[in-house]
Structure formats: structure tokens, C-alpha cells
Design a protein around this motif. Structure first.
Motif, PDB file in Angstrom:
ATOM      1  N   ASP A  38      -4.628  -8.685   1.399  1.00  0.00           N
ATOM      2  CA  ASP A  38      -3.620  -7.627   1.243  1.00  0.00           C
ATOM      3  C   ASP A  38      -3.487  -7.213  -0.224  1.00  0.00           C
ATOM      4  O   ASP A  38      -3.406  -6.020  -0.537  1.00  0.00           O
ATOM      5  CB  ASP A  38      -2.259  -8.103   1.762  1.00  0.00           C
ATOM      6  CG  ASP A  38      -2.227  -8.176   3.288  1.00  0.00           C
ATOM      7  OD1 ASP A  38      -3.101  -7.554   3.923  1.00  0.00           O
ATOM      8  OD2 ASP A  38      -1.333  -8.854   3.839  1.00  0.00           O
ATOM      9  N   LEU A  39      -3.474  -8.198  -1.106  1.00  0.00           N
ATOM     10  CA  LEU A  39      -3.385  -7.881  -2.531  1.00  0.00           C
ATOM     11  C   LEU A  39      -4.651  -7.169  -3.005  1.00  0.00           C
ATOM     12  O   LEU A  39      -4.590  -6.269  -3.837  1.00  0.00           O
ATOM     13  CB  LEU A  39      -3.178  -9.155  -3.342  1.00  0.00           C
ATOM     14  CG  LEU A  39      -1.756  -9.657  -3.570  1.00  0.00           C
ATOM     15  CD1 LEU A  39      -1.761 -10.833  -4.524  1.00  0.00           C
ATOM     16  CD2 LEU A  39      -0.858  -8.559  -4.097  1.00  0.00           C
ATOM     17  N   GLN A  40      -5.780  -7.560  -2.445  1.00  0.00           N
ATOM     18  CA  GLN A  40      -7.042  -6.944  -2.834  1.00  0.00           C
ATOM     19  C   GLN A  40      -7.070  -5.472  -2.454  1.00  0.00           C
ATOM     20  O   GLN A  40      -7.610  -4.639  -3.187  1.00  0.00           O
ATOM     21  CB  GLN A  40      -8.212  -7.671  -2.169  1.00  0.00           C
ATOM     22  CG  GLN A  40      -9.587  -7.184  -2.624  1.00  0.00           C
ATOM     23  CD  GLN A  40      -9.791  -7.319  -4.127  1.00  0.00           C
ATOM     24  OE1 GLN A  40      -9.585  -8.388  -4.687  1.00  0.00           O
ATOM     25  NE2 GLN A  40     -10.171  -6.228  -4.783  1.00  0.00           N
ATOM     26  N   GLN A  82     -10.711   5.822  -0.323  1.00  0.00           N
ATOM     27  CA  GLN A  82      -9.313   5.404  -0.471  1.00  0.00           C
ATOM     28  C   GLN A  82      -8.308   6.471  -0.029  1.00  0.00           C
ATOM     29  O   GLN A  82      -7.107   6.299  -0.194  1.00  0.00           O
ATOM     30  CB  GLN A  82      -9.039   5.013  -1.929  1.00  0.00           C
ATOM     31  CG  GLN A  82      -9.791   3.790  -2.399  1.00  0.00           C
ATOM     32  CD  GLN A  82      -9.253   2.502  -1.791  1.00  0.00           C
ATOM     33  OE1 GLN A  82      -8.232   2.494  -1.109  1.00  0.00           O
ATOM     34  NE2 GLN A  82      -9.946   1.396  -2.041  1.00  0.00           N
ATOM     35  N   ARG A  83      -8.807   7.570   0.497  1.00  0.00           N
ATOM     36  CA  ARG A  83      -7.947   8.675   0.965  1.00  0.00           C
ATOM     37  C   ARG A  83      -7.007   9.149  -0.147  1.00  0.00           C
ATOM     38  O   ARG A  83      -5.804   9.316   0.053  1.00  0.00           O
ATOM     39  CB  ARG A  83      -7.145   8.231   2.202  1.00  0.00           C
ATOM     40  CG  ARG A  83      -8.007   7.877   3.387  1.00  0.00           C
ATOM     41  CD  ARG A  83      -7.186   7.339   4.540  1.00  0.00           C
ATOM     42  NE  ARG A  83      -6.228   8.323   5.028  1.00  0.00           N
ATOM     43  CZ  ARG A  83      -5.273   8.070   5.906  1.00  0.00           C
ATOM     44  NH1 ARG A  83      -5.129   6.846   6.383  1.00  0.00           N
ATOM     45  NH2 ARG A  83      -4.451   9.019   6.306  1.00  0.00           N
ATOM     46  N   LEU A  84      -7.587   9.361  -1.307  1.00  0.00           N
ATOM     47  CA  LEU A  84      -6.792   9.880  -2.423  1.00  0.00           C
ATOM     48  C   LEU A  84      -6.388  11.314  -2.137  1.00  0.00           C
ATOM     49  O   LEU A  84      -7.084  12.051  -1.428  1.00  0.00           O
ATOM     50  CB  LEU A  84      -7.594   9.813  -3.730  1.00  0.00           C
ATOM     51  CG  LEU A  84      -8.077   8.432  -4.188  1.00  0.00           C
ATOM     52  CD1 LEU A  84      -8.729   8.538  -5.557  1.00  0.00           C
ATOM     53  CD2 LEU A  84      -6.934   7.427  -4.219  1.00  0.00           C
ATOM     54  N   MET A 123       0.824  -1.212   0.000  1.00  0.00           N
ATOM     55  CA  MET A 123       0.000   0.000   0.000  1.00  0.00           C
ATOM     56  C   MET A 123       0.859   1.264   0.000  1.00  0.00           C
ATOM     57  O   MET A 123       0.553   2.224  -0.707  1.00  0.00           O
ATOM     58  CB  MET A 123      -0.939   0.001   1.207  1.00  0.00           C
ATOM     59  CG  MET A 123      -2.185  -0.844   1.022  1.00  0.00           C
ATOM     60  SD  MET A 123      -3.217  -0.302  -0.380  1.00  0.00           S
ATOM     61  CE  MET A 123      -3.736   1.314   0.182  1.00  0.00           C
ATOM     62  N   SER A 124       1.929   1.259   0.793  1.00  0.00           N
ATOM     63  CA  SER A 124       2.819   2.433   0.826  1.00  0.00           C
ATOM     64  C   SER A 124       3.430   2.684  -0.545  1.00  0.00           C
ATOM     65  O   SER A 124       3.528   3.832  -0.997  1.00  0.00           O
ATOM     66  CB  SER A 124       3.925   2.235   1.861  1.00  0.00           C
ATOM     67  OG  SER A 124       3.388   2.143   3.148  1.00  0.00           O
ATOM     68  N   LEU A 125       3.846   1.611  -1.211  1.00  0.00           N
ATOM     69  CA  LEU A 125       4.449   1.751  -2.533  1.00  0.00           C
ATOM     70  C   LEU A 125       3.417   2.228  -3.549  1.00  0.00           C
ATOM     71  O   LEU A 125       3.711   3.092  -4.392  1.00  0.00           O
ATOM     72  CB  LEU A 125       5.056   0.420  -2.977  1.00  0.00           C
ATOM     73  CG  LEU A 125       5.844   0.440  -4.294  1.00  0.00           C
ATOM     74  CD1 LEU A 125       7.012   1.421  -4.209  1.00  0.00           C
ATOM     75  CD2 LEU A 125       6.353  -0.962  -4.650  1.00  0.00           C
ATOM     76  N   GLY A 178      -7.537  -2.652  -5.122  1.00  0.00           N
ATOM     77  CA  GLY A 178      -8.642  -1.701  -4.987  1.00  0.00           C
ATOM     78  C   GLY A 178      -8.178  -0.260  -4.983  1.00  0.00           C
ATOM     79  O   GLY A 178      -8.837   0.624  -5.544  1.00  0.00           O
ATOM     80  N   TYR A 179      -7.023  -0.027  -4.360  1.00  0.00           N
ATOM     81  CA  TYR A 179      -6.481   1.338  -4.316  1.00  0.00           C
ATOM     82  C   TYR A 179      -6.091   1.808  -5.719  1.00  0.00           C
ATOM     83  O   TYR A 179      -6.452   2.925  -6.134  1.00  0.00           O
ATOM     84  CB  TYR A 179      -5.267   1.397  -3.389  1.00  0.00           C
ATOM     85  CG  TYR A 179      -4.671   2.778  -3.274  1.00  0.00           C
ATOM     86  CD1 TYR A 179      -5.239   3.727  -2.437  1.00  0.00           C
ATOM     87  CD2 TYR A 179      -3.550   3.144  -4.011  1.00  0.00           C
ATOM     88  CE1 TYR A 179      -4.705   5.004  -2.328  1.00  0.00           C
ATOM     89  CE2 TYR A 179      -3.010   4.406  -3.915  1.00  0.00           C
ATOM     90  CZ  TYR A 179      -3.595   5.330  -3.076  1.00  0.00           C
ATOM     91  OH  TYR A 179      -3.073   6.599  -2.993  1.00  0.00           O
TER      92      TYR A 179
END
Length: 535
Positions: free
Chosen positions: A217-219, A248-250, A158-160, A223-224
């Protein structure tokens, strides 16, 4: 100095940090100055100089003297402790170390890469410095390929995903370039998914993962990235875009410029917008009526601005809040045609935030004398900050008065020095009023030091704020040396020419003197480092 003699004449870099009692400017001091603000000289300027080998002589002395690993450790230490006022000098120095002939120096530099390059922009900058430094040979050897691969593989999925969608390219490099040149091989599924997105785009991700059973985790990563792609193409459905932003806190960088014409999109963005970013956009948000007077949106923004926990977590400096506040109160952009009527609640919130950030400043424990030159008008614009010099001087008086127990504040002009009381309950406006009510005259920057000597004041650090460059009858550097002889203290002197392009007051051979040209938030870090014997 002969680099070969360094091991005999100097202790190791870390010992130099601890043993800072000497008055001479050593190679270690020059190195730390360079790593802090990009110059070995005793002058900090708000206008950064281009980085090059010609202004990093001490760096090369240490490396050529067989002490490259110590240099890398010093780069690492200064950055992890938050001592580097500017990030790029450290990245430049790391790039120099990473391609030196000494194998251990190269290895140490590349091992430190993923720790020091926390964001893509830093990684891109480092790679560009290596490109500029290379001499004829290709730079993409096995070691660099491994270091860049490790940078990507050390991130969680997610960070990446957030990092690569917020910053796609910089300094002439993109993530696609780095993955291709490093022969990147992901070591976990989440990083592999993001790498697929970088190299093959969203279509490639859909083809590879769309019909597969994948882990939770992959999902989340899938999704992001899907939300980022939908946001790009959500030109008609504003509600869908707002939902994506909130779910998604874009962030602002992940939506189209055209989307930023919508008030509702902005309202969704500012809910999770980092405080530092929010401060910069207050004028635009007010001008575009996103923040309407008395609205719940204004109340929410004011609450966020004053959230002491959030301010501390973001390491927000008082000076950064001051700049945002003064720019907002001005009611118009510096260069743009944007105009707004400052909202009273936001102005009060900014004033409150300024005071709260002062309380988060860690004291140095030194004895300060802060002297403000009032011999000329303090209404000039400060170089590097776009705010008035009186605001800068008043703010710094408040910071020192409220954080350092042993601080004396004075104003001086035309042969006179007058004590100035700054109490903990005073506002910036009240402090500024004290600074501008004193009659003007000629400038003599030696006066505060002479006054301290005559009145038997014990001072570790003199800080002088002036709009002029006229020294007066006596050179402040000479007066400081006389004060040292009388008191037996190695007192230091900082002269800040708030509108100066250049200063030549500091003795270049004396490590206890520093000139500052202009003023910005990085100058605050430089002052602190100087007081604590870091530089």
C-alpha cells in the motif's frame, strides 16, 4: 422575530421540512434558501452574492435561539441529499456554527467537517470563512486543529495523494499551512507519507522512504507521488510522460502547462478524463487537431460522451450537456480567439448525451405548466449560460415533457396562449423551431395562469420563461392568488427572466413564488427544490 421565541413559534428544522403546507415564508424556509443558493430572498440569480452575516439572518436566529445543532444537521442533510445548488453557503454556515459560543453547536459543526468537505477546495474555503468571521481572537484552537487533523487522517493514502497533488492551494490557504497550524499527527503510514510530501517535498520523501522496505500500500502511494514528480520534470521525453499518465492515471492539473501543447499528451489525458471535464475541452481539442475528423480518438470520445452509466455516475445534468453542446456548435470560444470547425460525429454524440441525461432525471410527480413568452425574439444570450434563450427554453420544455407525466407546455404573447406539443422523439432543434414560429407581440406574464384557470387546468407549479420584464395589465402574483382561491390548490409560480439582472414579481411574503434571474445548471436544482417544498 425575536430569536428567543423561536422554540415556541417554530417546530424543529427537520419538522419544518416535512410540514411544508403553510404559505408563509418561515425562518426555516429562509434558512434552507440560504443553504441552497446563498440568499434568503425569493430570488435566485446566476450572479452569486457575497456571503455575509447580513444575508444569513435566519441562520443566526436559529443559532441564537439555542438550535445550532439542528442547523448543522440541516446543513448536513441538504448536502448529502444533493439539495445544495451551491456549495459555499453551506460551508459559510458551517463556519458560523463552528465558532459560536454554544459548545454543542461548535462540536457538531466540526464533526460534520470531514463529511461535508470532500475535496481540498472545500476545506480551504471553510477555513477561509472562519478566518473572515473571527472577531479579534485566534481561530486555531484545539477543536479546529483536531477537525483538520481528522480530515487528513480520514482519507486513504492514494485518495489523499491524488487530492493534494491536484489541488495544492486555494482561497489563500495551502496544505502546508493547514498541517502546520493543526499540528497534524498522522494516524497511519500512508497518510504520514503524504504529509511528508506536503511538508518536505519529494526530496524529503526519498530520504525517509527511498531505502526502506515498505508495504504494498505504501509502495503504491510512493509510486504515484514519484510519477507526479517525474511528470513535472519530464520536459524532453514525451513518451515517458505519456507512460506516466496512462500508468498512474494522472490528470491535467498534474502536468505542466507546457506539456499541454502536445497532441499526444492530450490523447493520453482524455482516456481517463472525467466526462464533465472532457465536455468543457471539446472545442480546444478540436481546434488543436487532437480530435481529427474520422479518427479513432473522435470515436473513443464520442463513446465516452454517450456512456449513460458514466453520465449517471458523474451526476451530469441535461443542462450541463446542453451548454457544452451549444458552446461546441458555436465554433469559437466566448472570450478567447480559439476557433474550430465542429465535428459532426461529436455534435451527434452531444445531442445523444443530452437525451440520455434527461432519462436520468428523477420526476417530482408534480403537475406543471411550462409557459414560454414568445412576444420578443428568443435569440438573446442567456445571463449565466452563454447560450441563446430559445435553447434554454426548448431544453427545459424537453426535460419537463419527458420526465414529468403531468406537464402542459404553452407559448404566449399578445393576449393569446397556444398549446405546444413536445413529444419524446423530438430533437432540441425541432422543439426550438416550435417556439420561434409563433408571431410576437406584447408581454403579459399573467396570461398562462389566466389560461389555466379559464380552461380548468390543474397545476401545481407554473414556470414562465421570458425575455422581458414587463408584467402586462395584471400582476402574475395577484393572478396566481386568484387561481389558488378558485381551485383550492396552493399552486406555485416560478418566473424566469432569462436576460434579467433583477426581477420583482414574486411576493416576498409568499413561499409559493420564486424569481430566477438568468439561467444555469444550478437554477435547475433550485427549481426542483422549490417544486418539492425544500425551499
Amino acid at each position: 422575530m425575536d430569536p428567543a421565541s423561536l422554540p415556541e413559534q417554530l417546530s424543529v428544522v427537520n419538522e419544518q421540512v416535512l410540514n411544508s403546507s403553510g404559505r408563509a415564508v418561515t425562518a426555516a424556509v429562509c434558512l434552507r434558501r440560504f443553504l441552497c443558493y446563498g440568499s434568503e430572498s425569493a430570488t435566485y440569480s446566476t450572479k452569486a452574492c457575497p456571503l455575509g452575516m447580513e444575508n444569513a439572518l435566519s441562520l443566526m436566529q436559529f443559532i441564537e435561539g439555542g438550535r445550532g445543532c439542528e442547523v448543522v444537521e440541516e446543513i448536513r442533510r441538504l448536502n448529502l441529499e444533493g439539495r445544495a445548488a451551491r456549495p459555499n453557503p453551506s460551508l459559510f454556515a458551517l463556519a458560523v456554527c463552528s465558532q459560536h459560543a454554544d459548545c454543542k453547536t461548535r462540536q457538531a459543526a466540526l464533526r460534520a467537517l470531514k463529511e461535508l468537505c470532500r475535496a481540498p477546495v472545500q476545506l480551504f474555503t471553510f477555513v477561509q470563512y472562519k478566518k473572515e468571521l473571527k472577531e479579534g481572537s485566534g481561530m486555531w484552537g484545539r477543536a479546529l486543529r483536531r477537525a483538520v487533523t481528522d480530515w487528513y487522517n480520514s482519507q486513504d493514502g492514494m485518495s489523499l495523494a491524488r487530492a493534494v497533488t491536484k489541488c495544492k492551494h486555494r482561497a489563500g490557504w495551502s496544505h502546508q499551512d493547514l498541517l502546520r497550524l493543526s499540528h497534524m499527527k498522522p494516524t497511519n503510514d500512508a497518510v504520514a507519507l503524504v504529509c511528508k510530501y506536503i511538508t518536505k517535498g519529494w526530496k524529503g520523501v526519498q530520504e525517509a522512504y527511498g531505502d526502506k522496505e515498505i508495504s504494498d500500500d505504501l509502495q503504491k502511494v510512493f509510486g504515484y507521488l514519484e510519477a507526479v514528480e517525474k511528470a513535472k520534470h519530464s520536459t524532453d521525453d514525451e513518451q515517458e510522460l505519456i507512460h506516466l499518465i496512462e500508468e498512474q492515471r494522472l490528470e491535467k492539473e498534474q502536468v505542466l502547462t507546457n506539456h499541454l501543447k502536445s497532441k499526444e499528451v492530450w490523447k493520453a489525458l482524455i482516456k481517463e478524463m472525467p466526462v464533465v471535464v472532457l465536455l468543457k475541452h471539446l472545442g480546444k481539442l478540436t481546434a488543436d487537431k487532437v480530435l481529427a475528423p474520422g479518427s479513432p480518438d473522435v470515436a473513443a470520445v464520442c463513446e465516452r460522451i454517450q456512456d449513460e452509466t458514466a453520465l449517471k455516475k458523474a451526476k451530469t445534468q441535461p443542462f450541463s450537456v446542453l451548454v457544452a453542446s451549444e458552446n461546441y456548435k458555436r465554433g469559437h470560444g466566448k472570450r478567447s480567439k480559439l476557433k474550430w470547425e465542429p465535428d459532426r460525429d461529436i455534435v451527434q454524440a452531444l445531442d445523444c448525451a443530452f437525451c440520455k441525461t434527461i432519462s436520468t432525471v428523477e420526476p417530482t410527480g408534480k403537475r406543471f405548466l411550462v409557459a414560454v413568452d414568445v412576444s420578443s425574439s428568443l435569440s438573446s444570450v442567456t445571463h449565466g449560460s452563454s447560450i441563446s434563450t430559445v435553447a434554454v427554453a426548448a431544453a427545459m420544455c424537453m426535460v419537463f415533457a419527458k420526465t414529468e407525466l403531468n406537464t402542459q407546455i404553452v407559448v404566449f404573447s399578445e393576449g393569446s396562449v397556444l398549446p405546444c406539443t413536445v413529444s419524446s422523439d423530438m430533437t432540441l432543434v425541432q422543439v426550438a423551431a416550435q417556439l420561434i414560429q409563433t408571431p410576437g407581440g406584447s408581454t403579459d406574464c399573467a396570461l398562462p395562469i389566466t389560461w389555466a384557470s379559464e380552461n380548468e387546468k390543474t397545476v401545481d407549479v407554473f414556470i414562465i420563461f421570458t425575455n422581458n420584464q414587463t408584467l402586462g395589465r395584471e400582476n402574475p402574483a395577484d393572478t396566481l392568488k386568484t387561481y389558488r382561491q378558485k381551485t383550492g390548490l396552493f399552486s406555485k409560480l416560478i418566473v424566469c427572466g432569462m436576460i434579467a439582472n433583477s426581477l420583482s414579481i414574486a411576493d416576498p411574503e409568499d413561499r409559493g413564488m420564486l424569481d430566477i434571474c438568468g439561467f444555469d445548471s444550478q437554477a435547475v436544482d433550485v427549481i426542483r427544490n422549490f417544486a418539492l417544498d425544500v425551499i
